[in-house]
Design a protein around this motif. Structure first.
Motif, short mmCIF file in Angstrom:
data_model
loop_
_atom_site.label_atom_id
_atom_site.label_comp_id
_atom_site.label_asym_id
_atom_site.label_seq_id
_atom_site.Cartn_x
_atom_site.Cartn_y
_atom_site.Cartn_z
N GLU A 357 -2.88 9.86 19.72
CA GLU A 357 -3.21 9.76 18.30
C GLU A 357 -3.82 8.41 17.92
O GLU A 357 -4.77 8.33 17.17
CB GLU A 357 -1.95 9.99 17.44
CG GLU A 357 -1.37 11.39 17.54
CD GLU A 357 -2.27 12.46 16.89
OE1 GLU A 357 -3.02 12.11 15.95
OE2 GLU A 357 -2.23 13.62 17.33
N LEU A 460 1.58 9.14 10.24
CA LEU A 460 1.74 9.92 11.48
C LEU A 460 3.22 9.93 11.86
O LEU A 460 3.85 8.88 11.91
CB LEU A 460 0.91 9.27 12.60
CG LEU A 460 1.23 9.72 14.03
CD1 LEU A 460 0.85 11.18 14.25
CD2 LEU A 460 0.49 8.83 15.05
N THR A 479 0.34 13.46 9.36
CA THR A 479 0.04 14.17 10.61
C THR A 479 1.35 14.35 11.37
O THR A 479 2.12 13.40 11.52
CB THR A 479 -0.94 13.35 11.47
OG1 THR A 479 -2.09 13.10 10.67
CG2 THR A 479 -1.32 14.08 12.74
N ARG A 481 3.40 15.68 14.87
CA ARG A 481 3.38 16.14 16.27
C ARG A 481 4.83 16.39 16.69
O ARG A 481 5.71 15.58 16.40
CB ARG A 481 2.79 15.06 17.19
CG ARG A 481 1.32 14.73 16.99
CD ARG A 481 0.36 15.74 17.61
NE ARG A 481 0.57 16.02 19.01
CZ ARG A 481 -0.07 15.44 20.02
NH1 ARG A 481 -0.99 14.51 19.77
NH2 ARG A 481 0.15 15.79 21.28
#
Ligand code: UDX
Length: 485
Positions: A357, A460, A479, A481
């Motif tokens: 990222e 993130l 974001t 993950r």
């Protein structure tokens, strides 16, 4: 029943407090005088939900006492638990120095007033029951110098005619309690395992554990999520029948049951983590895969959550000790070697995702959500957070951390670790290029993501435990993950 528990760590303190709660007279012994003095003032040396209340109520009712004097406590007791630490040495084998010292001291403290049962609660290598018996015998003979070793070796449990040596029996009674839910695990266990071939010892242990076996005690009011009525009141069953499996086996099998249980659980998690990697490559979702396989009763749904790998004081230590024990028999254990290897690789998975990222990690600010090896404990032993923090710092990142309970413990135990500790989640998120969820505390699951997104440099979040709602994070413009999906 008069009970003595030697070792005021997790296992000893929880075992002692629970046995006192069930109506026994328990003395907990520890060589650490400062710890004993703190316990006498009601201060618990670590974070364990419900333990402070349990210790307070049992000390107030005089069922639980603390002392640094082993001999009088041993003399008074019928059952003596050895619950001292067996940490890993550099080579993976357990350090048994505390067990050695305690067993010899028990030997010199024993007298002939009554037969006693010495219980190995510490996780000791296969064959340690016999070894502890030898140490106790040696402790006895060093006190009674006129007794030759041959006399000691030939003495047979109760059949001593005109003999003055004390009588005792060593049994193995492994613990299966998890940190964070140690009291519930002790009072509502899946099974109680006793390794012994001595009828006297087996029946004494059965008597001691009777309220748990029959589930006939009143649940402690402060234990969240546990029933407030007895099993019989809830189920209309007679209080006479045994509700919890009481497994009686030989000493060596009992010792191995403990190791094999932990090794199997670690193996299950490593399996889920290995599958998670393949899921990412193939475009599948590990959460769906483990749901699908866990519904098979032969597999079961527990301990299949993929994430950043297992940690804590038991899994790594026990898997390594099992491999070391097998080496004594020249027997390789490739499955267990791989269990460790997969876990070590898994701890670095978050770093790889960060690199994907952010590309460059040097000069980045990364925030760790959580430090303890799992929620509801302040324990940092073998915590994945430490591996991850060290790695990031080595790569040139500035690392901040916030844990609801273990900031202070970490600062104290890891003075060399260059972490900046934050007082809450917002302070942690401020100016971060990414947040890593390391420990799945409830507080993190309920965070205000809008507020967090506002203060981050780049929004993130990498969820190392797959517990956050991807939808909520995306709505806040973050974001997301996860692992294996
Ligand atoms: C363990 C055993 O469960 C217990 O029976 C034993 O006696 C002591 O060791 P504990 O170390 O307290 O207990 O923690 P546990 O709840 O078993 O978790 C161990 C590690 O596995 C933690 O790091 C946890 O985060 C991780 N874990 C657990 C996973 O990564 N995935 C899972 O599905 C379950």
């Amino acid at each position: 029943m008069d009970v003595c528990v030697i070792g005021a760590g997790y296992v000893g303190l929880v075992t002692g407090a629970c046995l006192a709660y069930l109506g026994n007279k328990v003395i907990v012994v520890d060589v650490n005088v400062a710890r004993i003095n703190e316990l006498k003032q009601g201060k618990i040396p670590f974070f364990e939900p419900g333990l402070a209340q349990l210790v307070e109520s049992t000390t107030n009712s005089h069922s639980l006492e603390f002392t640094e004097n082993l001999a009088p406590a041993v003399k008074k007791s019928k059952v003596i638990f050895i619950a001292v630490g067996t940490p890993s040495l550099a080579g993976g084998e357990p350090d048994l120095s505390q067990v050695t010292a305690v067993a010899s001291e028990i030997g010199s403290a024993l007298d002939t007033t009554h037969k006693r049962v010495v219980v190995n609660k510490s996780t000791v290598p296969v064959g340690s029951g016999n070894w502890v018996e030898m140490l106790i015998n040696q402790g006895m003979t060093s006190k009674k110098e006129h007794k030759s070793l041959a006399v000691v070796a030939s003495r047979m449990s109760e059949k001593l005619e005109g003999e003055e040596l004390p009588i005792f029996s060593v049994v193995s009674n492994p613990e299966f309690l998890r940190e964070g839910s140690a009291i519930a695990d002790s009072l509502y266990p899946d099974r109680i395992v006793i390794g012994s071939s001595d009828d006297f010892a087996i029946s004494l242990m059965k008597e001691l554990y009777q309220p748990i076996l029959k589930q006939s005690f009143k649940a402690p009011s402060f234990l969240q999520g546990q029933p407030e009525t007895t099993y019989s009141e809830r189920n209309g069953n007679s209080a006479e029948s045994i509700k919890i499996p009481f497994v009686i086996t030989d000493l060596t099998s009992a010792e191995l049951i403990k190791y094999a249980a932990n090794a199997f659980l670690a193996l299950k998690i490593s399996f889920a983590n290995e599958m998670a990697g393949l899921c990412e490559k193939a475009g599948a979702d590990i959460r769906e895969v483990v749901k699908g396989i866990g519904l098979d009763k032969r597999i079961g749904q527990y301990f299949l959550n993929a994430g950043i790998g297992w940690g804590g004081s038991c899994f790594g230590k026990d898997v390594r000790a099992l491999i070391e024990s097998a080496k004594e028999y020249n027997y390789p254990m490739p499955l267990l070697e791989s269990t460790i290897a997969v876990n070590e690789r898994q701890r670095k998975v978050l770093i790889g995702k960060l690199q994907e990222e952010l590309k460059i990690l040097k000069g980045r600010t990364i925030g760790l959500m959580g430090l303890s090896f799992k929620p509801n404990t302040d324990d940092l032993r073998d915590a994945p957070s430490l591996t991850i923090a060290n790695h990031l710092i080595k790569m040139g990142a500035f690392v901040k951390a916030y844990d609801p309970v273990s900031n202070g413990v970490c600062a104290e135990q890891q003075p060399e670790l260059n972490l900046t500790y934050c007082k809450d989640l917002i302070e942690l998120a401020k100016n971060c290029d990414a947040l890593l969820l390391v420990t799945e505390w409830d507080e993190f699951k309920q965070a205000n993501w809008q507020e967090i997104a506002k203060v981050m440099r780049s929004p993130l979040i990498i969820d190392g435990r797959n517990v956050l709602s991807e939808k909520d994070l995306l709505l806040a413009g973050i974001t997301y993950r996860g692992i294996g999906h």
